[in-house]
Motif scaffolding. Sequence first.
Motif, PDB file in Angstrom:
ATOM      1  N   GLU A 142       0.844  -1.280  -0.005  1.00  0.00           N
ATOM      2  CA  GLU A 142       0.018  -0.035   0.085  1.00  0.00           C
ATOM      3  C   GLU A 142       0.917   1.243  -0.251  1.00  0.00           C
ATOM      4  O   GLU A 142       0.258   2.220  -0.410  1.00  0.00           O
ATOM      5  N   THR A 143       2.169   1.057   0.395  1.00  0.00           N
ATOM      6  CA  THR A 143       2.986   2.391   0.440  1.00  0.00           C
ATOM      7  C   THR A 143       3.234   2.838  -0.912  1.00  0.00           C
ATOM      8  O   THR A 143       3.316   3.766  -1.261  1.00  0.00           O
ATOM      9  N   THR A 144       3.567   1.876  -1.709  1.00  0.00           N
ATOM     10  CA  THR A 144       3.874   2.494  -3.385  1.00  0.00           C
ATOM     11  C   THR A 144       2.680   2.947  -3.614  1.00  0.00           C
ATOM     12  O   THR A 144       2.812   3.838  -4.552  1.00  0.00           O
ATOM     13  N   VAL A 145       1.144   2.595  -3.278  1.00  0.00           N
ATOM     14  CA  VAL A 145      -0.010   3.028  -3.996  1.00  0.00           C
ATOM     15  C   VAL A 145      -0.199   4.398  -3.364  1.00  0.00           C
ATOM     16  O   VAL A 145      -0.530   5.101  -4.075  1.00  0.00           O
ATOM     17  N   ALA A 146       0.270   4.584  -2.070  1.00  0.00           N
ATOM     18  CA  ALA A 146       0.057   5.710  -1.657  1.00  0.00           C
ATOM     19  C   ALA A 146       1.056   6.980  -2.113  1.00  0.00           C
ATOM     20  O   ALA A 146       0.649   8.107  -2.266  1.00  0.00           O
ATOM     21  N   LEU A 147       2.173   6.522  -2.327  1.00  0.00           N
ATOM     22  CA  LEU A 147       3.172   7.210  -3.042  1.00  0.00           C
ATOM     23  C   LEU A 147       2.809   7.834  -4.508  1.00  0.00           C
ATOM     24  O   LEU A 147       2.865   8.962  -4.832  1.00  0.00           O
ATOM     25  N   THR A 148       2.201   6.936  -5.056  1.00  0.00           N
ATOM     26  CA  THR A 148       1.824   7.147  -6.382  1.00  0.00           C
ATOM     27  C   THR A 148       0.756   8.181  -6.460  1.00  0.00           C
ATOM     28  O   THR A 148       0.688   9.103  -7.224  1.00  0.00           O
ATOM     29  N   ALA A 149      -0.212   8.241  -5.604  1.00  0.00           N
ATOM     30  CA  ALA A 149      -1.319   9.093  -5.274  1.00  0.00           C
ATOM     31  C   ALA A 149      -0.559  10.304  -4.779  1.00  0.00           C
ATOM     32  O   ALA A 149      -1.282  11.263  -5.317  1.00  0.00           O
ATOM     33  N   ILE A 150       0.131  10.534  -3.960  1.00  0.00           N
ATOM     34  CA  ILE A 150       0.741  11.709  -3.596  1.00  0.00           C
ATOM     35  C   ILE A 150       1.631  12.360  -4.518  1.00  0.00           C
ATOM     36  O   ILE A 150       1.290  13.248  -4.951  1.00  0.00           O
ATOM     37  N   ALA A 151       2.287  11.436  -5.587  1.00  0.00           N
ATOM     38  CA  ALA A 151       3.019  12.079  -6.296  1.00  0.00           C
ATOM     39  C   ALA A 151       2.282  12.675  -7.792  1.00  0.00           C
ATOM     40  O   ALA A 151       2.713  13.658  -8.170  1.00  0.00           O
ATOM     41  N   ALA A 152       1.011  12.349  -7.784  1.00  0.00           N
ATOM     42  CA  ALA A 152       0.255  12.646  -8.918  1.00  0.00           C
ATOM     43  C   ALA A 152      -0.400  14.117  -8.615  1.00  0.00           C
ATOM     44  O   ALA A 152      -0.440  15.138  -9.572  1.00  0.00           O
ATOM     45  N   ASP A 153      -0.537  14.618  -7.254  1.00  0.00           N
ATOM     46  CA  ASP A 153      -0.869  15.801  -6.837  1.00  0.00           C
ATOM     47  C   ASP A 153      -0.677  15.751  -5.298  1.00  0.00           C
ATOM     48  O   ASP A 153      -1.607  15.640  -4.406  1.00  0.00           O
ATOM     49  N   PRO A 154       0.544  16.421  -4.810  1.00  0.00           N
ATOM     50  CA  PRO A 154       1.013  16.430  -3.324  1.00  0.00           C
ATOM     51  C   PRO A 154      -0.096  17.533  -2.501  1.00  0.00           C
ATOM     52  O   PRO A 154      -0.611  17.005  -1.640  1.00  0.00           O
TER      53      PRO A 154
END
Length: 134
Positions: free
Chosen positions: A82-94
Amino acid sequence: NAKARDETSTEIDLSAVKAMFEKAFGNGKRRPTYRAEGIVISRAPDTGKTAGSLYVKTAADLYQGKITPEMIFKPSYSAVAETTVALTAIAADPQDAAVRYGRETGSCGCCGRELTDPKSIAAGIGPICEANWF
């Protein structure tokens, strides 16, 4: 081993995260910490072998890995997917991720303080953090 961990490293375009941390640091935040999507990202100290990296932990303070100066996420041995999923979501729009965090938790995604002003509660982030981070 280190080779196996390197093989699980994930390339995510984290340039927006890097820019956000550089802006916060440039605005005087010596130990900037960001919260969103169930994870906490903090800046590594300027001294030592991890200088220039960002540490990634869960909201429960479990170390998940680091983002290297080259902006590659290197998960720890115990990192959850889930950490990678979360980082991907954050990277899209912090900024949007921090605002969602603030609205969901009632705390600022950047400084962690409780949002008490009605405008800040509605915005999901305080005006000082918004100016310093974004």
